[in-house]
Design an enzyme around this catalytic site. Structure first.
Site, short mmCIF file in Angstrom:
data_model
loop_
_atom_site.label_atom_id
_atom_site.label_comp_id
_atom_site.label_asym_id
_atom_site.label_seq_id
_atom_site.Cartn_x
_atom_site.Cartn_y
_atom_site.Cartn_z
N TYR A 1 0.88 -1.20 0.07
CA TYR A 1 -0.05 0.06 -0.07
C TYR A 1 0.87 1.11 0.16
O TYR A 1 2.01 1.31 0.71
CB TYR A 1 -0.95 -0.05 1.32
CG TYR A 1 -1.89 -1.09 1.15
CD1 TYR A 1 -3.23 -0.80 0.55
CD2 TYR A 1 -1.84 -2.36 1.49
CE1 TYR A 1 -4.24 -1.59 0.23
CE2 TYR A 1 -2.95 -3.40 1.34
CZ TYR A 1 -4.18 -2.85 0.60
OH TYR A 1 -5.10 -3.65 0.81
N SER A 2 0.58 2.16 -0.77
CA SER A 2 1.37 3.66 -0.97
C SER A 2 1.27 4.26 0.33
O SER A 2 0.02 4.48 0.99
CB SER A 2 0.66 4.38 -1.98
OG SER A 2 1.23 3.67 -3.39
N CYS B 1 -0.21 8.53 -11.09
CA CYS B 1 -0.56 7.38 -10.16
C CYS B 1 -1.92 7.00 -10.40
O CYS B 1 -2.74 7.97 -10.10
CB CYS B 1 -0.20 7.58 -8.69
SG CYS B 1 0.12 6.22 -7.72
N GLU C 1 3.28 5.53 -12.00
CA GLU C 1 2.82 4.20 -11.19
C GLU C 1 1.35 4.04 -11.39
O GLU C 1 0.72 4.71 -10.95
CB GLU C 1 3.20 4.67 -9.65
CG GLU C 1 3.11 3.19 -8.70
CD GLU C 1 3.91 3.42 -7.66
OE1 GLU C 1 5.34 3.25 -7.82
OE2 GLU C 1 3.69 3.68 -6.67
N TYR D 1 -1.72 0.74 -11.96
CA TYR D 1 -1.81 -0.59 -11.47
C TYR D 1 -3.20 -0.94 -12.03
O TYR D 1 -4.12 -0.25 -12.20
CB TYR D 1 -1.62 -0.64 -10.11
CG TYR D 1 -2.20 0.44 -9.53
CD1 TYR D 1 -3.61 0.29 -8.81
CD2 TYR D 1 -1.44 1.56 -8.78
CE1 TYR D 1 -4.09 1.30 -7.96
CE2 TYR D 1 -2.02 2.57 -8.22
CZ TYR D 1 -3.29 2.72 -7.62
OH TYR D 1 -3.59 3.50 -7.00
#
Ligand code: A2P
Length: 320
Positions: free
Chosen positions: A88-89, A262, A318, A320
């Protein structure tokens, strides 16, 4: 010490990674869990800011905005194996939520879905574990991880455009806090995309900081709702490059500016395509490199994009 990345890239700081490993995790005690959507929800998303006290562990003081930490959910999977680590960021500044480096935080969205074959309810293991945690509960944590998606060693040398969708906001809350707390001599634009205004994350904080700090600009891109007061309706983040071209194109042209992206996989395609429309070749080539023979960016197929187009020295991705 610093990490030199791609030629022409800003110097990145040397960072600690994996001071806590899955074999040797640290115990974090939940300090806080709060909803970070605006309330009055229109869509069925539940997103929480969850913070953990890691004081006295190797993780304390060892992390930097942009890095992630791992959570080891208890229990086993359907094959009887322990659940795997989930990353987790960090959503807190490099000084942690407490300002002393002792409290790490993330933003977590509950995964609530249907099994496609059995059409039974599917609940994401780690996300629901984290969102169910109560203050005082303990969790096993690892990390930090990540070396590349961070602010440069000397942040004041740069201006920033941050593009986020959904929980991709985490590293940018962290980075914006770092930059504002350090009173960095930087212009910062955060562009946040969500389906409805009620899904915007940390909206009250960003709105407040934008009203207090003249160097911080907060723009939203709402994809499923007409928001005339925001100056644009039913748009994706990249379309802010057009609606706000007067301020954003000069920033992109300025060699000081770095772009960070992101969030949802594929969002980078729209952003890069629009940058290709708006920027001359010599400037564009600082943000992206295109494989020889790939042809113009506008014609590269979405599926081929990752193979043909790479982040250049001024772009950090980044997704995902
Ligand atoms: P939409 O789902 O309306 O198509 P969340 O993580 O809260 O679901 O938010 C993700 C946001 O990113 C939504 O507004 C979503 O729009 C938007 N989105 C989806 N695909 C892309 C894309 N390719 N580029 C930019 N934004 C996107």
């Amino acid at each position: 010490m610093s990490v030199q990345t791609e030629q022409g890239s800003p110097k990145l700081p040397e960072l600690k990674v994996n001071v806590a490993t899955p074999a040797n995790p640290v115990v974090g005690r939940v300090v806080e869990s709060r909803q970070v959507t605006r309330g009055g929800r229109k869509s069925a998303s539940f997103v929480r800011h969850v913070s953990f006290d890691v004081s006295g562990t190797p993780l304390a003081g060892s992390f930097r905005a942009g890095q992630s930490f791992g959570v080891l959910p208890p229990g086993t999977d359907e094959r009887g194996k322990p659940h795997k680590l989930r990353l987790y960021s960090l959503a807190c500044p490099s000084t942690g939520d407490d300002g002393e480096g002792n409290v790490v935080a993330t933003v977590c969205k509950r995964v609530i879905d249907e099994h496609w074959e059995t059409h039974k309810l599917f609940l994401g293991v780690a996300s629901n574990y984290i969102c169910d945690l109560q203050p005082g509960d303990e969790a096993l944590l690892t990390g930090p991880s990540g070396k590349r998606f961070v602010l440069p060693e000397d942040p004041s040398k740069h201006d920033y455009i941050f593009f986020a969708t959904g929980t991709g906001i985490a590293p940018f809350r962290a980075m914006v806090m770092d930059l504002l707390q350090a009173k960095a001599d930087s212009r910062i634009v955060l562009i946040m995309g969500s389906p409805y205004t009620t899904d915007l994350l940390y909206d009250d904080e960003f709105t407040k900081w934008a009203s207090e700090c003249s160097n911080f600009r907060y723009l939203t891109a709402i994809s499923r709702e007409y928001v005339p007061e925001a100056g644009a309706s039913k748009i994706y983040v990249q379309e802010r490059l057009k609606t706000n071209a007067d301020e954003l194109v000069p920033m992109l042209m300025n060699p000081r500016t770095l772009v960070y992206v992101c969030g949802i996989a594929g969002m980078e395609v729209g952003i890069i395509r629009l940058m290709a429309d708006l920027l001359p070749e010599d400037v564009l080539s600082q943000y992206v490199t295109v494989k020889d023979g790939a042809g113009p960016i506008a014609l590269i197929d979405r599926k081929e994009f990752g193979r043909q187009v790479r982040a250049g020295s001024r772009l950090f991705l980044e997704v995902y």
